[in-house]
Design an enzyme around this catalytic site. Structure first.
Site, PDB file in Angstrom:
ATOM      1  N   SER A 242       0.810  -1.225   0.000  1.00 67.33           N
ATOM      2  CA  SER A 242       0.000   0.000   0.000  1.00 67.33           C
ATOM      3  C   SER A 242       0.835   1.264   0.000  1.00 67.33           C
ATOM      4  O   SER A 242       2.058   1.237  -0.035  1.00 67.33           O
ATOM      5  CB  SER A 242      -0.970   0.031   1.192  1.00 67.33           C
ATOM      6  OG  SER A 242      -0.244   0.162   2.400  1.00 67.33           O
TER       7      SER A 242
ATOM      8  N   TYR B 124      -3.001   0.439  -3.205  1.00 64.26           N
ATOM      9  CA  TYR B 124      -4.168   0.999  -2.544  1.00 64.26           C
ATOM     10  C   TYR B 124      -3.736   1.916  -1.410  1.00 64.26           C
ATOM     11  O   TYR B 124      -2.620   1.834  -0.907  1.00 64.26           O
ATOM     12  CB  TYR B 124      -5.096  -0.110  -2.032  1.00 64.26           C
ATOM     13  CG  TYR B 124      -4.454  -1.013  -1.014  1.00 64.26           C
ATOM     14  CD1 TYR B 124      -4.614  -0.781   0.350  1.00 64.26           C
ATOM     15  CD2 TYR B 124      -3.667  -2.081  -1.417  1.00 64.26           C
ATOM     16  CE1 TYR B 124      -4.005  -1.595   1.284  1.00 64.26           C
ATOM     17  CE2 TYR B 124      -3.063  -2.908  -0.488  1.00 64.26           C
ATOM     18  CZ  TYR B 124      -3.222  -2.660   0.857  1.00 64.26           C
ATOM     19  OH  TYR B 124      -2.625  -3.470   1.783  1.00 64.26           O
TER      20      TYR B 124
END
Length: 150
Positions: free
Chosen positions: A24, A57
């Site tokens: 991430s 993400y």
């Protein structure tokens, strides 16, 4: 449906690269809110120094920290201090393109917000697309264009 820019953190600087976290990008919630980026949303990341392009993400870090931390495999693509672009997107029917007003946030070297901009697509008098960039006061800004060669 077309994939279009929804928002960008343009020129935010990497504050840390954490290879040992499980993936991430960690971002300051204030920055995400300014650009309309949601937690857990997939984003594209473009490194302005190396040209590396990745997708991952978003997870939210500490509010007000101005953090931009690449985690896991993404940490291999950026070094602390690298300016990057974080861009989210939206799928939209082309008929609704004039309603889309992507928010673009630019940064100084310390990840303080420098500018808040927006993009706009409209139709000109001939029914062709026109594009403009606006500042916070909704004033149109110059758009980069090909410089004529003499």
């Amino acid at each position: 449906m077309r994939k279009l820019v929804a928002g960008k953190l343009h020129g935010i600087h990497v504050t840390e690269a954490n290879l040992n976290y499980h993936g991430s990008i960690t971002l300051d919630p204030d920055h995400c809110e300014a650009a309309g980026i949601l937690p857990m949303e997939f984003v594209e990341i473009w490194n302005k120094n190396s040209g590396a392009r990745i997708s991952t993400y978003v997870i939210l870090g500490e509010r007000g920290s101005r953090c931009c931390i690449l985690n896991g495999a993404a940490a291999r693509t950026c070094q602390p201090g690298d300016p990057i672009i974080v861009c989210n997107s939206i799928y939209l029917n082309e008929a609704h393109i004039t309603a889309l007003k992507p928010r673009i946030v630019t940064f100084d070297q310390d990840n303080h917000i420098s500018e808040r901009l927006s993009y706009s697509v409209d139709f000109d008098a001939s029914g062709r697309y026109s594009f403009s960039i606006h500042d916070e006061a909704n004033e149109a800004l110059a758009i980069p264009a090909l410089v004529s060669r003499a």
